[in-house]
Design an enzyme around this catalytic site. Sequence first.
Site, PDB file in Angstrom:
ATOM      1  N   ARG A   1      79.918   7.364 -75.980  1.00  0.00           N
ATOM      2  CA  ARG A   1      78.721   7.233 -76.811  1.00  0.00           C
ATOM      3  C   ARG A   1      78.926   6.244 -77.955  1.00  0.00           C
ATOM      4  O   ARG A   1      77.962   5.798 -78.581  1.00  0.00           O
ATOM      5  CB  ARG A   1      78.336   8.591 -77.408  1.00  0.00           C
ATOM      6  CG  ARG A   1      77.967   9.619 -76.378  1.00  0.00           C
ATOM      7  CD  ARG A   1      77.589  10.913 -77.055  1.00  0.00           C
ATOM      8  NE  ARG A   1      76.294  10.808 -77.691  1.00  0.00           N
ATOM      9  CZ  ARG A   1      75.156  11.184 -77.128  1.00  0.00           C
ATOM     10  NH1 ARG A   1      75.163  11.682 -75.933  1.00  0.00           N
ATOM     11  NH2 ARG A   1      74.016  11.067 -77.769  1.00  0.00           N
TER      12      ARG A   1
ATOM     13  N   TRP B   1      79.521   4.513 -83.440  1.00  0.00           N
ATOM     14  CA  TRP B   1      78.977   3.208 -83.050  1.00  0.00           C
ATOM     15  C   TRP B   1      78.274   2.698 -84.293  1.00  0.00           C
ATOM     16  O   TRP B   1      77.264   3.236 -84.728  1.00  0.00           O
ATOM     17  CB  TRP B   1      78.004   3.358 -81.887  1.00  0.00           C
ATOM     18  CG  TRP B   1      77.503   2.053 -81.364  1.00  0.00           C
ATOM     19  CD1 TRP B   1      78.097   1.260 -80.439  1.00  0.00           C
ATOM     20  CD2 TRP B   1      76.284   1.387 -81.728  1.00  0.00           C
ATOM     21  NE1 TRP B   1      77.335   0.142 -80.215  1.00  0.00           N
ATOM     22  CE2 TRP B   1      76.218   0.191 -80.985  1.00  0.00           C
ATOM     23  CE3 TRP B   1      75.246   1.671 -82.620  1.00  0.00           C
ATOM     24  CZ2 TRP B   1      75.162  -0.715 -81.101  1.00  0.00           C
ATOM     25  CZ3 TRP B   1      74.197   0.779 -82.736  1.00  0.00           C
ATOM     26  CH2 TRP B   1      74.163  -0.401 -81.972  1.00  0.00           C
TER      27      TRP B   1
ATOM     28  N   LYS C   1      76.731   4.158 -74.807  1.00  0.00           N
ATOM     29  CA  LYS C   1      76.027   4.616 -73.621  1.00  0.00           C
ATOM     30  C   LYS C   1      74.573   4.978 -73.887  1.00  0.00           C
ATOM     31  O   LYS C   1      73.698   4.654 -73.115  1.00  0.00           O
ATOM     32  CB  LYS C   1      76.769   5.810 -73.027  1.00  0.00           C
ATOM     33  CG  LYS C   1      76.197   6.305 -71.712  1.00  0.00           C
ATOM     34  CD  LYS C   1      76.390   5.287 -70.615  1.00  0.00           C
ATOM     35  CE  LYS C   1      75.732   5.679 -69.324  1.00  0.00           C
ATOM     36  NZ  LYS C   1      75.613   4.528 -68.414  1.00  0.00           N
TER      37      LYS C   1
ATOM     38  N   LYS D   1      75.219  -6.947 -65.620  1.00  0.00           N
ATOM     39  CA  LYS D   1      76.492  -6.245 -65.367  1.00  0.00           C
ATOM     40  C   LYS D   1      77.668  -7.148 -65.728  1.00  0.00           C
ATOM     41  O   LYS D   1      78.621  -6.721 -66.346  1.00  0.00           O
ATOM     42  CB  LYS D   1      76.638  -5.832 -63.896  1.00  0.00           C
ATOM     43  CG  LYS D   1      75.860  -4.661 -63.406  1.00  0.00           C
ATOM     44  CD  LYS D   1      76.233  -3.320 -63.981  1.00  0.00           C
ATOM     45  CE  LYS D   1      75.506  -3.052 -65.265  1.00  0.00           C
ATOM     46  NZ  LYS D   1      74.287  -2.341 -65.239  1.00  0.00           N
TER      47      LYS D   1
ATOM     48  N   GLU E   1      69.887  -7.846 -62.912  1.00  0.00           N
ATOM     49  CA  GLU E   1      70.830  -6.739 -63.064  1.00  0.00           C
ATOM     50  C   GLU E   1      72.276  -7.220 -62.832  1.00  0.00           C
ATOM     51  O   GLU E   1      73.189  -6.824 -63.553  1.00  0.00           O
ATOM     52  CB  GLU E   1      70.445  -5.603 -62.099  1.00  0.00           C
ATOM     53  CG  GLU E   1      71.351  -4.398 -62.062  1.00  0.00           C
ATOM     54  CD  GLU E   1      71.523  -3.679 -63.404  1.00  0.00           C
ATOM     55  OE1 GLU E   1      70.817  -3.989 -64.376  1.00  0.00           O
ATOM     56  OE2 GLU E   1      72.427  -2.837 -63.473  1.00  0.00           O
TER      57      GLU E   1
ATOM     58  N   GLU F   1      77.896  -7.786 -69.674  1.00  0.00           N
ATOM     59  CA  GLU F   1      78.198  -6.671 -70.571  1.00  0.00           C
ATOM     60  C   GLU F   1      79.630  -6.161 -70.446  1.00  0.00           C
ATOM     61  O   GLU F   1      80.177  -5.654 -71.412  1.00  0.00           O
ATOM     62  CB  GLU F   1      77.200  -5.533 -70.414  1.00  0.00           C
ATOM     63  CG  GLU F   1      77.301  -4.764 -69.133  1.00  0.00           C
ATOM     64  CD  GLU F   1      76.263  -3.654 -69.032  1.00  0.00           C
ATOM     65  OE1 GLU F   1      75.941  -3.030 -70.036  1.00  0.00           O
ATOM     66  OE2 GLU F   1      75.789  -3.412 -67.900  1.00  0.00           O
TER      67      GLU F   1
ATOM     68  N   HIS G   1      62.971 -25.366 -63.106  1.00  0.00           N
ATOM     69  CA  HIS G   1      62.210 -25.589 -64.336  1.00  0.00           C
ATOM     70  C   HIS G   1      63.113 -25.560 -65.559  1.00  0.00           C
ATOM     71  O   HIS G   1      62.633 -25.367 -66.683  1.00  0.00           O
ATOM     72  CB  HIS G   1      61.088 -24.556 -64.456  1.00  0.00           C
ATOM     73  CG  HIS G   1      60.100 -24.645 -63.338  1.00  0.00           C
ATOM     74  ND1 HIS G   1      59.163 -25.652 -63.260  1.00  0.00           N
ATOM     75  CD2 HIS G   1      59.947 -23.899 -62.221  1.00  0.00           C
ATOM     76  CE1 HIS G   1      58.446 -25.496 -62.147  1.00  0.00           C
ATOM     77  NE2 HIS G   1      58.917 -24.443 -61.493  1.00  0.00           N
TER      78      HIS G   1
ATOM     79  N   CYS H   1      77.130   7.299 -81.063  1.00  0.00           N
ATOM     80  CA  CYS H   1      77.974   8.193 -81.850  1.00  0.00           C
ATOM     81  C   CYS H   1      78.127   9.550 -81.147  1.00  0.00           C
ATOM     82  O   CYS H   1      77.159  10.097 -80.628  1.00  0.00           O
ATOM     83  CB  CYS H   1      77.454   8.460 -83.252  1.00  0.00           C
ATOM     84  SG  CYS H   1      77.266   7.002 -84.252  1.00  0.00           S
TER      85      CYS H   1
ATOM     86  N   ASN I   1      74.778  11.151 -86.580  1.00  0.00           N
ATOM     87  CA  ASN I   1      74.395  10.217 -85.522  1.00  0.00           C
ATOM     88  C   ASN I   1      72.947   9.832 -85.812  1.00  0.00           C
ATOM     89  O   ASN I   1      72.117  10.710 -86.003  1.00  0.00           O
ATOM     90  CB  ASN I   1      74.516  10.944 -84.176  1.00  0.00           C
ATOM     91  CG  ASN I   1      74.133  10.073 -83.009  1.00  0.00           C
ATOM     92  OD1 ASN I   1      73.901   8.879 -83.172  1.00  0.00           O
ATOM     93  ND2 ASN I   1      74.059  10.677 -81.838  1.00  0.00           N
ATOM     94  N   GLY I   2      72.641   8.537 -85.894  1.00  0.00           N
ATOM     95  CA  GLY I   2      71.266   8.119 -86.168  1.00  0.00           C
ATOM     96  C   GLY I   2      71.200   7.174 -87.354  1.00  0.00           C
ATOM     97  O   GLY I   2      72.219   6.608 -87.771  1.00  0.00           O
TER      98      GLY I   2
HETATM   99  C1  F6R Z   1      73.306  -1.526 -68.935  1.00  0.00           C
HETATM  100  C2  F6R Z   1      72.861  -0.301 -69.551  1.00  0.00           C
HETATM  101  C3  F6R Z   1      71.788  -0.368 -70.569  1.00  0.00           C
HETATM  102  C4  F6R Z   1      70.819   0.809 -70.396  1.00  0.00           C
HETATM  103  C5  F6R Z   1      69.793   0.815 -71.528  1.00  0.00           C
HETATM  104  C6  F6R Z   1      68.768   1.907 -71.340  1.00  0.00           C
HETATM  105  O1  F6R Z   1      74.303  -1.300 -68.009  1.00  0.00           O
HETATM  106  O2  F6R Z   1      73.357   0.748 -69.280  1.00  0.00           O
HETATM  107  O3  F6R Z   1      71.118  -1.587 -70.504  1.00  0.00           O
HETATM  108  O4  F6R Z   1      70.197   0.691 -69.160  1.00  0.00           O
HETATM  109  O5  F6R Z   1      70.445   0.982 -72.742  1.00  0.00           O
HETATM  110  O6  F6R Z   1      69.372   3.162 -71.339  1.00  0.00           O
HETATM  111  P1  F6R Z   1      68.651   4.425 -70.741  1.00  0.00           P
HETATM  112  O7  F6R Z   1      68.453   4.190 -69.293  1.00  0.00           O
HETATM  113  O8  F6R Z   1      69.580   5.547 -71.028  1.00  0.00           O
HETATM  114  O9  F6R Z   1      67.341   4.560 -71.457  1.00  0.00           O
END
Ligand code: F6R
Length: 614
Positions: free
Chosen positions: A27, A74, A609, A491, A487, A494, A510, A2, A100-101
């Site tokens: 956000r 969000w 984010k 990527k 990773e 998502e 396995h 948010c 927010n929260g």
């Molecule tokens: C994936 C991504 C998320 C963050 C996760 C942790 O691309 O961005 O998986 O890595 O939400 O966020 P931070 O690093 O801000 O604690």
Amino acid sequence: MCGIVGYLGNGDAYPVMIKGLKRLEYRGYDSAGVAILENGDLKLYKCKGKVADLENLVEKSSKTGGIGIGHTRWATHGVPNDVNAHPHLSGDQKLALIHNGIIENYASIKAELQSRGHIFLSDTDTEVLVHFIEDVRAKTGVPLFEAVRMALSEVHGAYAIVVIDKENPNQLIAAKKSSPLVIGIGSDDEYFIASDATPIIEYTKNVVYLEDEEVALIDRKEGLKIVTIQNQSKTPYIQALELKLEAIEKGGYDSFMLKEIHEQPRSIRDSFRGRINLQHGIIKMSGIDDHKDKWIAANRIIIVACGTSWHAGLVAEYLFEEFARIPVEVEYASEFRYRDPVIMPGDIVIAISQSGETADTLAAIELAKERGAFIFGVCNVVGSTISRATHTGAYTHAGPEIGVASTKAFTAQVTVLYQIALAVAQARQTLSQDRVTRLMAELNSVPDKVEEVLKTNAIVETIAEIYKDSRNALYLGRGYSFPVALEGALKLKEISYIHAEGYPAAEMKHGPIALIDEEMPVFVIATQGQSYEKVVSNIQEVKARKGKIIAIVTAGDKTVKELADHVIEIPKTDDSLVPIVSVIPLQLLSYHVAVMRGCNVDQPRNLAKSVTVE
Ligand code: F6R
């Protein structure tokens, strides 16, 4: 999670809020709204969708007024729709609030208010909070600022809120707990408020970061006053904002993600600039130097993080074990916090977070702190909650990361963790100086190698075109490349919504091998190094089942080239540095696939984010 923006001043609130909401949209972006106050008239506009939808909605209406609050959401409580969008109004329609929260005890407060006649229109905890503030004010007759403080003292959970009162166009009231909020003090009695500094940056450099459980009264005539929820007065601490406007703009790229992928040669270099001294073979990090005894005596390192940061933690596990000979456990912060973890004397906890606001990581830190651990933070956002909650730490210096999918933060995190592992190895004398010096020199060459890898973009794009319609994908790697496989898969899923799994290459037989057929693209990190032959065998196993192999190989490789359907060459580097270089083509691949599938790469569905709710 948010975005919050507020304005109080002599100008028009609406343009400031819309611009601010666009900056904050990373956000949260499932609905948006604004409330503007002018001459006793409270104008409320809100809708499901993006800030652009909100703009269309407001377009033909009057939108003047010198005080306003705006929100991009969000969803937590209630689906994204017009009614659940913020701001929410009190029952008497006088107060408007953005939040927010999560208010954890909202259900009991709601039931109590309903029993006394309050009617709720939305499914949100936020609407309950604004009714609760209204109720406290009506019952006690205290000013709104005091009513907000009193109401919040009975609330459990996390919040950053801003409230305005239709009958008082001179005041904004804000408060926070476990969700960031920053107040900008402009010239000419102007005030800005936001969930991060990005909407404020072009108006003022003077900011006050609210601390947890603080309530701020921003008054046009009397200025800024802060008290705690417990009613203790605080002196606002004004800091200079260091963020630059260019850092939060796209700079000619189509998306923030693409810009951030291409920024990596610079961001990686920035994360070791001033820390490694090649001439003398030393690494200078105050978080290590000032606590050397603790690192020398460390019995165990526990790494807590989420998502991509957790993957960086997995790379660090290999680094600390190989270089510094310290056993490492890498924990999902969300699991760690709800177990009854055993913390022993001599344990060091490393918390990794790009945003520095992730609720689960923060809670894991608090738990480990309570149990006596020494906590080291690796954060990107300067001044973030996690960077302040840890005993010491190191910033990654990657610059603002706006694209929701983390790219440059990952490579910067690994680079910083690499230096920590080397510095600790030096302190514990577990690596020869000769090896440390060679690894430092190799690290110094990584930005140029990343620059080289970015030139594979056209090849990666061709591969993306071929596999963009796949329903599934498998990513394999061994050793240092296993976290890269995870990773790469994260990527892809998502931002392109293709189901993808990352596995240690040997683990494939396995179970996941059952998935392989001629439709299945298998991305393998098969660079020359310790596990090369083993990975080649795993590639053979995939080929025997007609899977399609896309291999990331060391430049000049011949063996894998003969087996694979496609190869992407990367420059040779030490095994321990391969993750930073090999992840780049996987980031590019996800980007291209997502664009080709028509997905919004910067704002993928259902994500946000910074995840400030658990
Ligand atoms: C994936 C991504 C998320 C963050 C996760 C942790 O691309 O961005 O998986 O890595 O939400 O966020 P931070 O690093 O801000 O604690």
